[in-house]
Design a protein around this motif. Structure first.
Motif, PDB file in Angstrom:
ATOM      1  N   ILE A 104      -1.016   7.719  -5.917  1.00 17.18           N
ATOM      2  CA  ILE A 104      -1.790   8.674  -5.118  1.00 17.18           C
ATOM      3  C   ILE A 104      -1.091  10.032  -5.066  1.00 17.18           C
ATOM      4  CG2 ILE A 104      -2.619   9.170  -2.789  1.00 17.18           C
ATOM      5  CD1 ILE A 104      -3.025   6.137  -2.431  1.00 17.18           C
ATOM      6  N   VAL A 105       0.220  10.003  -4.829  1.00 14.18           N
ATOM      7  CA  VAL A 105       0.969  11.261  -4.730  1.00 14.18           C
ATOM      8  C   VAL A 105       1.001  11.980  -6.083  1.00 14.18           C
ATOM      9  CG1 VAL A 105       3.217  12.285  -4.207  1.00 14.18           C
ATOM     10  CG2 VAL A 105       2.339  10.404  -2.808  1.00 14.18           C
ATOM     11  N   LEU A 106       1.185  11.225  -7.157  1.00 16.47           N
ATOM     12  CA  LEU A 106       1.175  11.815  -8.494  1.00 16.47           C
ATOM     13  C   LEU A 106      -0.183  12.440  -8.794  1.00 16.47           C
ATOM     14  CD1 LEU A 106       2.287  12.340 -11.337  1.00 16.47           C
ATOM     15  CD2 LEU A 106       1.652   9.993 -11.942  1.00 16.47           C
ATOM     16  N   GLY A 107      -1.256  11.710  -8.488  1.00 18.47           N
ATOM     17  CA  GLY A 107      -2.597  12.254  -8.709  1.00 18.47           C
ATOM     18  C   GLY A 107      -2.840  13.516  -7.910  1.00 18.47           C
ATOM     19  N   ALA A 108      -2.367  13.525  -6.663  1.00 24.23           N
ATOM     20  CA  ALA A 108      -2.525  14.717  -5.830  1.00 24.23           C
ATOM     21  C   ALA A 108      -1.769  15.899  -6.426  1.00 24.23           C
ATOM     22  CB  ALA A 108      -2.030  14.433  -4.414  1.00 24.23           C
ATOM     23  N   GLY A 109      -0.582  15.629  -6.971  1.00 29.15           N
ATOM     24  CA  GLY A 109       0.193  16.694  -7.600  1.00 29.15           C
ATOM     25  C   GLY A 109      -0.521  17.285  -8.800  1.00 29.15           C
ATOM     26  N   VAL A 110      -1.137  16.433  -9.610  1.00 30.38           N
ATOM     27  CA  VAL A 110      -1.879  16.917 -10.783  1.00 30.38           C
ATOM     28  C   VAL A 110      -3.057  17.782 -10.334  1.00 30.38           C
ATOM     29  CG1 VAL A 110      -3.290  16.207 -12.745  1.00 30.38           C
ATOM     30  CG2 VAL A 110      -1.171  14.977 -12.229  1.00 30.38           C
ATOM     31  N   VAL A 111      -3.765  17.346  -9.278  1.00 28.52           N
ATOM     32  CA  VAL A 111      -4.879  18.140  -8.754  1.00 28.52           C
ATOM     33  C   VAL A 111      -4.389  19.505  -8.285  1.00 28.52           C
ATOM     34  CG1 VAL A 111      -6.602  18.293  -6.910  1.00 28.52           C
ATOM     35  CG2 VAL A 111      -6.255  16.127  -8.114  1.00 28.52           C
ATOM     36  N   PRO A 243       5.696   3.432  -9.670  1.00 27.29           N
ATOM     37  CA  PRO A 243       4.417   2.721  -9.788  1.00 27.29           C
ATOM     38  C   PRO A 243       4.433   1.688 -10.914  1.00 27.29           C
ATOM     39  CG  PRO A 243       4.044   5.068  -9.532  1.00 27.29           C
ATOM     40  CD  PRO A 243       5.517   4.896  -9.732  1.00 27.29           C
ATOM     41  N   THR A 244       3.857   0.547 -10.642  1.00 25.19           N
ATOM     42  CA  THR A 244       3.755  -0.539 -11.626  1.00 25.19           C
ATOM     43  C   THR A 244       2.417  -0.450 -12.364  1.00 25.19           C
ATOM     44  OG1 THR A 244       2.767  -2.031  -9.993  1.00 25.19           O
ATOM     45  CG2 THR A 244       5.182  -2.002 -10.145  1.00 25.19           C
ATOM     46  N   ALA A 245       2.255  -1.326 -13.342  1.00 28.49           N
ATOM     47  CA  ALA A 245       0.997  -1.344 -14.097  1.00 28.49           C
ATOM     48  C   ALA A 245      -0.180  -1.676 -13.190  1.00 28.49           C
ATOM     49  CB  ALA A 245       1.104  -2.368 -15.227  1.00 28.49           C
ATOM     50  N   ALA A 246       0.038  -2.577 -12.230  1.00 28.47           N
ATOM     51  CA  ALA A 246      -1.037  -2.925 -11.295  1.00 28.47           C
ATOM     52  C   ALA A 246      -1.445  -1.721 -10.446  1.00 28.47           C
ATOM     53  CB  ALA A 246      -0.582  -4.075 -10.391  1.00 28.47           C
ATOM     54  N   ALA A 247      -0.446  -0.924 -10.049  1.00 29.00           N
ATOM     55  CA  ALA A 247      -0.747   0.270  -9.253  1.00 29.00           C
ATOM     56  C   ALA A 247      -1.548   1.282 -10.068  1.00 29.00           C
ATOM     57  CB  ALA A 247       0.549   0.899  -8.748  1.00 29.00           C
ATOM     58  N   TRP A 248      -1.185   1.446 -11.347  1.00 30.33           N
ATOM     59  CA  TRP A 248      -1.944   2.371 -12.200  1.00 30.33           C
ATOM     60  C   TRP A 248      -3.383   1.905 -12.371  1.00 30.33           C
ATOM     61  CZ3 TRP A 248      -0.312   7.004 -12.825  1.00 30.33           C
ATOM     62  CH2 TRP A 248       1.057   7.277 -12.898  1.00 30.33           C
ATOM     63  N   PRO A 254     -12.703   4.121  -6.395  1.00 32.18           N
ATOM     64  CA  PRO A 254     -13.161   5.261  -5.571  1.00 32.18           C
ATOM     65  C   PRO A 254     -12.272   5.517  -4.361  1.00 32.18           C
ATOM     66  CG  PRO A 254     -15.004   3.855  -6.198  1.00 32.18           C
ATOM     67  CD  PRO A 254     -13.764   3.131  -6.614  1.00 32.18           C
ATOM     68  N   ALA A 255     -11.758   4.454  -3.730  1.00 31.05           N
ATOM     69  CA  ALA A 255     -10.933   4.639  -2.536  1.00 31.05           C
ATOM     70  C   ALA A 255      -9.648   5.390  -2.856  1.00 31.05           C
ATOM     71  CB  ALA A 255     -10.605   3.280  -1.907  1.00 31.05           C
ATOM     72  N   VAL A 256      -8.994   5.032  -3.963  1.00 27.84           N
ATOM     73  CA  VAL A 256      -7.755   5.705  -4.351  1.00 27.84           C
ATOM     74  C   VAL A 256      -8.034   7.142  -4.781  1.00 27.84           C
ATOM     75  CG1 VAL A 256      -5.888   5.724  -6.053  1.00 27.84           C
ATOM     76  CG2 VAL A 256      -6.516   3.591  -4.928  1.00 27.84           C
ATOM     77  N   LEU A 257      -9.124   7.356  -5.521  1.00 34.43           N
ATOM     78  CA  LEU A 257      -9.487   8.714  -5.921  1.00 34.43           C
ATOM     79  C   LEU A 257      -9.771   9.589  -4.697  1.00 34.43           C
ATOM     80  CD1 LEU A 257     -11.809   7.989  -8.996  1.00 34.43           C
ATOM     81  CD2 LEU A 257      -9.489   8.932  -9.026  1.00 34.43           C
ATOM     82  N   GLY A 258     -10.412   9.005  -3.690  1.00 32.15           N
ATOM     83  CA  GLY A 258     -10.649   9.748  -2.455  1.00 32.15           C
ATOM     84  C   GLY A 258      -9.350  10.111  -1.761  1.00 32.15           C
ATOM     85  N   SER A 259      -8.384   9.167  -1.758  1.00 28.59           N
ATOM     86  CA  SER A 259      -7.083   9.446  -1.152  1.00 28.59           C
ATOM     87  C   SER A 259      -6.354  10.549  -1.908  1.00 28.59           C
ATOM     88  CB  SER A 259      -6.227   8.175  -1.126  1.00 28.59           C
ATOM     89  OG  SER A 259      -6.792   7.192  -0.295  1.00 28.59           O
ATOM     90  N   LEU A 305       5.966   9.939  -9.370  1.00 24.47           N
ATOM     91  CA  LEU A 305       6.625   9.123 -10.392  1.00 24.47           C
ATOM     92  C   LEU A 305       7.760   8.295  -9.803  1.00 24.47           C
ATOM     93  CD1 LEU A 305       6.760  11.635 -13.388  1.00 24.47           C
ATOM     94  CD2 LEU A 305       5.317   9.594 -13.187  1.00 24.47           C
ATOM     95  N   LEU A 306       8.407   8.832  -8.753  1.00 21.77           N
ATOM     96  CA  LEU A 306       9.498   8.114  -8.091  1.00 21.77           C
ATOM     97  C   LEU A 306       9.004   7.227  -6.952  1.00 21.77           C
ATOM     98  CD1 LEU A 306      12.087  11.043  -7.896  1.00 21.77           C
ATOM     99  CD2 LEU A 306      12.000   9.172  -9.573  1.00 21.77           C
ATOM    100  N   GLY A 307       7.698   7.314  -6.644  1.00 21.90           N
ATOM    101  CA  GLY A 307       7.147   6.499  -5.564  1.00 21.90           C
ATOM    102  C   GLY A 307       7.544   6.983  -4.188  1.00 21.90           C
ATOM    103  N   ALA A 308       7.867   8.279  -4.053  1.00 21.97           N
ATOM    104  CA  ALA A 308       8.334   8.824  -2.781  1.00 21.97           C
ATOM    105  C   ALA A 308       7.164   9.388  -1.975  1.00 21.97           C
ATOM    106  CB  ALA A 308       9.385   9.900  -3.028  1.00 21.97           C
ATOM    107  N   LEU A 309       7.501   9.992  -0.825  1.00 21.86           N
ATOM    108  CA  LEU A 309       6.492  10.584   0.041  1.00 21.86           C
ATOM    109  C   LEU A 309       5.934  11.867  -0.578  1.00 21.86           C
ATOM    110  CD1 LEU A 309       8.164  10.285   3.561  1.00 21.86           C
ATOM    111  CD2 LEU A 309       6.201   9.013   2.746  1.00 21.86           C
TER     112      LEU A 309
END
Length: 504
Positions: A104-111, A243-248, A254-259, A305-309
């Motif tokens: 989620i944090v990585l996706g937000a950074g890309v946005v 993040p693991t493969a399951a997390a990716w 839709p819920a994760v994309l919304g987050s 990428l580090l799974g941090a806040l």
């Protein structure tokens, strides 16, 4: 023989490596230490309040200093985990699990990077201040409601309503149980120290009040062997939540994309609003909003990428940086280095801090976000703006941050549209004719008023309708005027209509 004069070439600079002026190094070094002392308890406190390991908050602070600190955008802003995002993080971890946080944090950074490269960063400055203030006030209320439970030694409930309903039981626990009573004493003492510290001489205030409160209360808890819960600290590398493969795999839900979208918008807004406030505190180069948005996105992408806040530019650390006399970006870069050095060499020190004390720090941060004086002033001067503020804050508390903010934006847009589309109507009645003059903006929001005036005109008189002073006539009003005129002419009435030069 002629002498050839050559212009001396400037000294070469290594690409990508900034040069720090020696004249300002001392000021930046001192400021970096102050910011570091402010950042340590806040990084840990935000992580604990978000329901993630304390080390992840430190990781975000390190990235905010060493990575975002070097990137172009702002000079004085300091980035790290923010109290305003604890509500979002806690909700995301509860819904999707800690493993999905990095995605989620990585996706937000890309946005954020895309928004910055698209030069949309400056548009965040166009959001209504009442919506922003309402958003911060709502976050502050949720933060306070959540953090009063760790003070009493209890786990905070999941929803806002259960937090409110559980207050009576919390009070009983805080008064009757040893852990609750100890936590209450330490939290109150920490708040008192931070309040009183603002009035001590300026030289002493170079040491942050939050740090003094944490050290004093932690020492008291250790000496008196108080039965309170303390911060649990482990290895920094072991705490990384890559993040693991399951997390990716959850990235397409839709819920994760919304987050992701929510994280990106809220973090961007908080960073750029902070930039506007910090720029008023100093006379150094001002923030370049689009570049700052790209820098924040790069920092969040690495944190993901580090799974941090997630990170934002934080007003508390940024203000401390300016007030401590920082001159260049070096101060915020060094603050990240001190964080890294501290967590590598002295991680055990964090284990002495009671969670009730960290909760007190965040309660104070939530109280500052409320800005009650500004709310009272707004109620007195601009009631409509105050309504937007209160509605936004109430919706955030009652629902969630995204819904509350969008509701506030929608109401602000409607309010502005109504205020802008003012329509003035004057009628001059003669024996055989009526002259009607209109001015302002004739939009669909004023269509009922426009039709009321036209339908009340007498059918026995010639009507001259003058719309030349109307600044904007939209299609709905234009069609309504033409339809009214056509009906009048079919009834053997004479009508003249003078339209504005441009019709919307």
């Amino acid at each position: 023989m002629t002498t050839r004069l050559e212009t001396p070439r400037p000294a070469r600079r290594s690409l990508g490596v900034p040069r720090w002026p020696k004249a300002t190094f001392g000021a930046d070094l001192g400021a970096s230490l102050v910011v570091f002392l402010v950042a340590v308890p806040l990084c840990v406190g935000v992580a604990v309040a978000s329901g993630v390991p304390a080390e992840l908050g430190i990781v975000t602070g390190i990235v905010g200093g060493l990575v975002v600190g070097l990137l172009p955008g702002s000079t004085m802003q300091v980035s790290g985990p923010a109290a305003g995002l604890t509500v979002l993080v806690a909700s995301a971890v509860d819904k999707h699990g800690l493993g999905a946080l990095g995605v989620i944090v990585l996706g937000a950074g890309v946005v954020q990077i895309v928004l910055g490269l698209s030069r949309l960063g400056t548009w965040f400055r166009a959001i209504s201040p009442s919506v922003v203030q309402g958003m911060l006030a709502g976050i502050g209320l949720v933060l306070i409601l959540g953090q009063i439970y760790p003070v009493g030694g209890l786990a905070q409930p999941d929803s806002t309503w259960t937090k409110v309903a559980g207050i009576p039981d919390l009070l009983v626990t805080a008064v009757t149980s040893p852990e609750g009573g100890s936590g209450l004493v330490l939290a109150v003492l920490a708040l008192v120290i931070m309040t009183v510290w603002k009035k001590v001489p300026a030289r002493l205030r170079l040491v942050p009040g939050a740090l003094v409160a944490v050290v004093a209360t932690s020492a008291l808890a250790a000496i008196a062997t108080m039965p309170v819960h303390k911060v649990e600290v482990g290895s920094l590398l072991a705490a990384l939540n890559i993040p693991t493969a399951a997390a990716w795999g959850e990235l397409v839900t839709p819920a994760v994309l919304g987050s992701i979208l929510t994280f990106a918008l809220i973090a961007s807004a908080e960073s750029l609003f902070s930039a506007a406030a910090v720029d008023r505190m100093h006379d150094r180069p001002k923030t370049q909003y689009n570049k700052e948005l790209v820098a924040q996105g790069a920092g969040n992408a690495l944190c993901g990428l580090l799974g941090a806040l997630p990170m934002t530019a934080v007003i508390v650390r940024s203000a401390a940086n300016v007030q401590a006399g920082a001159k260049t970006k070096l101060s915020r870069v060094l603050h990240g280095f001190w964080l890294l050095l501290f967590v590598v060499l002295l991680p055990g020190v964090l284990a002495f801090i009671p969670t009730a004390v960290l909760a007190a720090l965040l309660i104070q941060a939530g109280w500052k976000l409320l800005e009650l004086r500004q709310v009272v002033a707004l109620v007195r001067e601009h009631r409509s703006e105050a309504f937007v503020l209160v509605l936004t804050a109430t919706m955030i508390v009652a629902t969630d941050l995204l819904i509350g903010t969008l509701a506030g934006l929608a109401v602000a847009i409607v309010k502005t549209a109504i205020e802008v589309s003012r329509l003035s109507v004057t009628a001059q009645h003669g024996d055989e004719h009526v002259r009607v003059e209109m001015g302002g903006n004739a939009t669909f929001l004023r269509l009922p008023r426009l039709l009321d005036h036209l339908e009340q005109l007498p059918t026995s008189k010639h009507v001259h309708l003058d719309l030349t002073m109307v600044r904007h006539l939209d299609r709905a009003c234009h069609q309504a005027v033409e339809h009214w005129a056509a009906q009048r002419r079919r009834g053997d009435c004479t009508v003249e209509v003078a339209l504005p030069a441009r019709v919307g």
